[in-house]
Motif scaffolding. Structure first.
Motif, PDB file in Angstrom:
ATOM      1  N   ALA A  61      79.999  15.079  26.442  1.00 25.41           N
ATOM      2  CA  ALA A  61      81.050  15.733  27.229  1.00 25.41           C
ATOM      3  C   ALA A  61      81.214  15.077  28.598  1.00 25.41           C
ATOM      4  O   ALA A  61      82.320  15.052  29.147  1.00 25.41           O
ATOM      5  CB  ALA A  61      80.735  17.212  27.391  1.00 25.41           C
ATOM      6  N   THR A  62      80.124  14.543  29.150  1.00 27.00           N
ATOM      7  CA  THR A  62      80.244  13.863  30.451  1.00 27.00           C
ATOM      8  C   THR A  62      81.282  12.748  30.335  1.00 27.00           C
ATOM      9  O   THR A  62      82.185  12.625  31.165  1.00 27.00           O
ATOM     10  CB  THR A  62      78.881  13.253  30.869  1.00 27.00           C
ATOM     11  N   LEU A  65      84.848  14.131  29.915  1.00 27.28           N
ATOM     12  CA  LEU A  65      85.451  14.548  31.193  1.00 27.28           C
ATOM     13  C   LEU A  65      85.889  13.327  31.998  1.00 27.28           C
ATOM     14  O   LEU A  65      86.997  13.281  32.539  1.00 27.28           O
ATOM     15  CB  LEU A  65      84.435  15.365  32.010  1.00 27.28           C
ATOM     16  N   THR A  82      86.225  21.545  41.865  1.00 27.54           N
ATOM     17  CA  THR A  82      85.471  22.153  40.765  1.00 27.54           C
ATOM     18  C   THR A  82      84.472  23.156  41.318  1.00 27.54           C
ATOM     19  O   THR A  82      84.253  23.242  42.524  1.00 27.54           O
ATOM     20  CB  THR A  82      84.771  21.092  39.882  1.00 27.54           C
ATOM     21  N   THR A  86      77.487  24.666  38.419  1.00 28.30           N
ATOM     22  CA  THR A  86      77.656  24.134  37.073  1.00 28.30           C
ATOM     23  C   THR A  86      76.547  23.126  36.818  1.00 28.30           C
ATOM     24  O   THR A  86      75.783  22.794  37.717  1.00 28.30           O
ATOM     25  CB  THR A  86      79.040  23.467  36.920  1.00 28.30           C
ATOM     26  N   THR A  90      79.568  17.876  35.313  1.00 31.46           N
ATOM     27  CA  THR A  90      80.949  18.208  35.695  1.00 31.46           C
ATOM     28  C   THR A  90      81.326  17.426  36.952  1.00 31.46           C
ATOM     29  O   THR A  90      82.402  16.819  37.025  1.00 31.46           O
ATOM     30  CB  THR A  90      81.082  19.727  35.995  1.00 31.46           C
ATOM     31  N   VAL A 130      88.969  21.093  37.894  1.00 34.09           N
ATOM     32  CA  VAL A 130      88.106  21.128  36.702  1.00 34.09           C
ATOM     33  C   VAL A 130      87.445  22.507  36.647  1.00 34.09           C
ATOM     34  O   VAL A 130      86.638  22.852  37.505  1.00 34.09           O
ATOM     35  CB  VAL A 130      87.037  20.012  36.710  1.00 34.09           C
ATOM     36  N   VAL A 132      85.117  25.274  34.799  1.00 26.77           N
ATOM     37  CA  VAL A 132      83.987  25.340  33.857  1.00 26.77           C
ATOM     38  C   VAL A 132      83.892  26.760  33.297  1.00 26.77           C
ATOM     39  O   VAL A 132      83.939  27.723  34.066  1.00 26.77           O
ATOM     40  CB  VAL A 132      82.664  24.981  34.569  1.00 26.77           C
ATOM     41  N   ASP A 158      86.341  22.389  31.324  1.00 25.02           N
ATOM     42  CA  ASP A 158      85.014  21.946  30.894  1.00 25.02           C
ATOM     43  C   ASP A 158      84.445  23.065  30.019  1.00 25.02           C
ATOM     44  O   ASP A 158      83.938  24.072  30.513  1.00 25.02           O
ATOM     45  CB  ASP A 158      84.131  21.692  32.127  1.00 25.02           C
ATOM     46  N   ALA A 160      82.010  22.650  27.830  1.00 28.36           N
ATOM     47  CA  ALA A 160      80.752  22.155  27.274  1.00 28.36           C
ATOM     48  C   ALA A 160      79.902  23.298  26.720  1.00 28.36           C
ATOM     49  O   ALA A 160      79.231  23.148  25.711  1.00 28.36           O
ATOM     50  CB  ALA A 160      79.976  21.385  28.342  1.00 28.36           C
ATOM     51  N   SER A 182      80.941  19.970  24.386  1.00 29.99           N
ATOM     52  CA  SER A 182      79.688  19.221  24.243  1.00 29.99           C
ATOM     53  C   SER A 182      78.969  19.666  22.973  1.00 29.99           C
ATOM     54  O   SER A 182      78.975  20.849  22.631  1.00 29.99           O
ATOM     55  CB  SER A 182      78.777  19.489  25.447  1.00 29.99           C
TER      56      SER A 182
END
Ligand code: PLP
Length: 375
Positions: A61-62, A65, A82, A86, A90, A130, A132, A158, A160, A182
């Motif tokens: 996922a990193t 993003l 963001t 988190t 992120t 972003v 989360v 995000d 994830a 993720s």
């Protein structure tokens, strides 16, 4: 003494073990380790599961993003807002593009980014937000979508920790410009290593993300842009194909476990229980409570066989990695308070009612003893 592990992937995957190992043998025999047919099959299955047109498998996922931000044109001179609370990827994905990360405090109730604070942080340089869905609990998307639209910001979700979580009956990840998931082993849909996926309601953007993650090409040696290498491996995709049909049930079990925790813990006044927005359905990647004094609490539970975790011990402004932002202690009071007091209780689909009762009783005993000692 009873033992309640924080996570138990062995139990979760035991019924799937044979099918997974068979799929590895099949791939081993064909040697289609990269971009084998299982990858496309998984991307299509995930897209169908989410109710979207397409999905792109990525290494993690990193990367998903980072690739999304890059393909949205985010880079130096841009600011991206963001949450300050988190997992570090992120923020890393933002700073890897060269853009400046602008941290925002959380809402004390949901632990997700606070839309009222976001509004105050928007500048002419802000290009994206972003969001989360922390702990598998959807953030306040109505307000966040509105802020993004009003300020012409890209909205990246995000997800994830939140595959399968719903906001007003819609899957998270499908309401912003991009959604990133993720498959890190402990996540709601955990894989056999790192893995991730990206979805977008903009077909052309998703196509560019796919190219970017495959050396900027659609066909071998036809490099249309400079990209990098972030593909989902065939074996990982094959395993995820076997796991995905179970996700709904796993998420349902997580919700049941969270309901039981809420029930057993609701009368313990020292504890702050997780709170949720109405109209959401979380997936409880993490079940995090807040306690006044964490260390003795965790030690007591450990001695009684209950494993706990901390998500996360420090808000990002207080990590060495982001010390250069000069946002010292007190800059984000809610996130900092939460990080100082949060404890994550065991949460995985294999936990039984008996386990939850045991955790609940153990916690009640701790506070009974603690009160007696301090009187
Ligand atoms: C909120 C959040 N974002 C991003 C990531 C990065 O995911 P991955 O490990 O697949 O790169 C994680 C994983 O820990 C996460 O929890």
């Amino acid at each position: 003494m009873k033992s309640v592990p924080f996570l138990d992937l062995c139990t979760q995957y035991a019924p799937l073990r044979k099918a997974i190992l068979d799929s590895f043998e099949r791939i081993f025999d064909t040697t289609a380790f990269i971009n084998g047919p299982d990858v496309r099959i998984f991307e299509n299955a995930l897209a169908q599961w989410l109710g979207v047109e397409d999905a792109v498998g990525v290494s993690c996922a990193t990367d998903g993003l980072y690739a999304s931000l890059r393909m949205l044109g985010i880079g130096q001179a841009d600011e991206v807002i963001t949450t300050n609370h988190t997992a570090i990827p992120t923020a890393e994905a933002i700073t890897m593009t060269g853009a400046e990360v602008v941290f925002c405090d959380i809402r004390m109730d949901t632990c997700n980014i606070d839309p009222d604070q976001v509004k105050k942080l928007v500048t002419p340089r802000t290009k994206a937000l972003v969001v989360v869905h922390l702990y598998g609990q959807p953030a306040d998307l109505d307000a966040l979508v509105e802020i993004s639209e009003e300020n012409h910001l890209y909205l990246i979700e995000d997800c994830a920790q939140a595959l399968g979580a719903k906001y007003r009956s819609k899957n998270v990840g499908t309401m912003g410009d991009v959604g990133v998931y993720s498959f890190f082993p402990s996540k709601p849909l955990g894989g056999i290593g790192d893995g991730g996926a990206v979805v977008s309601r903009h077909a052309d953007l998703l196509k560019r993300i796919r190219m970017f993650c495959n050396h900027g090409r659609q066909n071998k040696y036809n490099h249309e842009m400079q990209g990098f290498n972030s593909r989902l491996d065939t074996m990982k995709a094959a395993m995820l194909n076997i796991a995905l049909p179970n996700l709904e049930e796993w998420n349902r079990k997580r919700r049941d476990i969270a309901d039981m925790y809420q029930h057993y813990l609701k009368n313990i006044t020292e504890i702050e229980l997780p709170q949720m927005l109405s109209s959401i359905s979380p997936v409880w990647h993490v079940y995090a409570i807040r306690v006044p004094d964490r260390k003795p609490f965790q030690n007591y539970l450990k001695n009684q066989g209950v494993e706990t975790g901390i998500h996360y011990p420090s808000s990002l402004n207080l990590t060495t990695a982001y010390a250069y932002l000069n946002k010292g202690a007190g800059s984000y009071p809610y996130a900092e308070y939460h990080c100082a007091h949060t404890v994550s209780l065991p949460m995985h689909p294999g936990i039984t009612q008996e386990d939850v009762e045991y955790v609940g009783d153990t916690i009640r005993r701790f506070f009974t003893c603690h009160q007696r000692v301090s009187k």
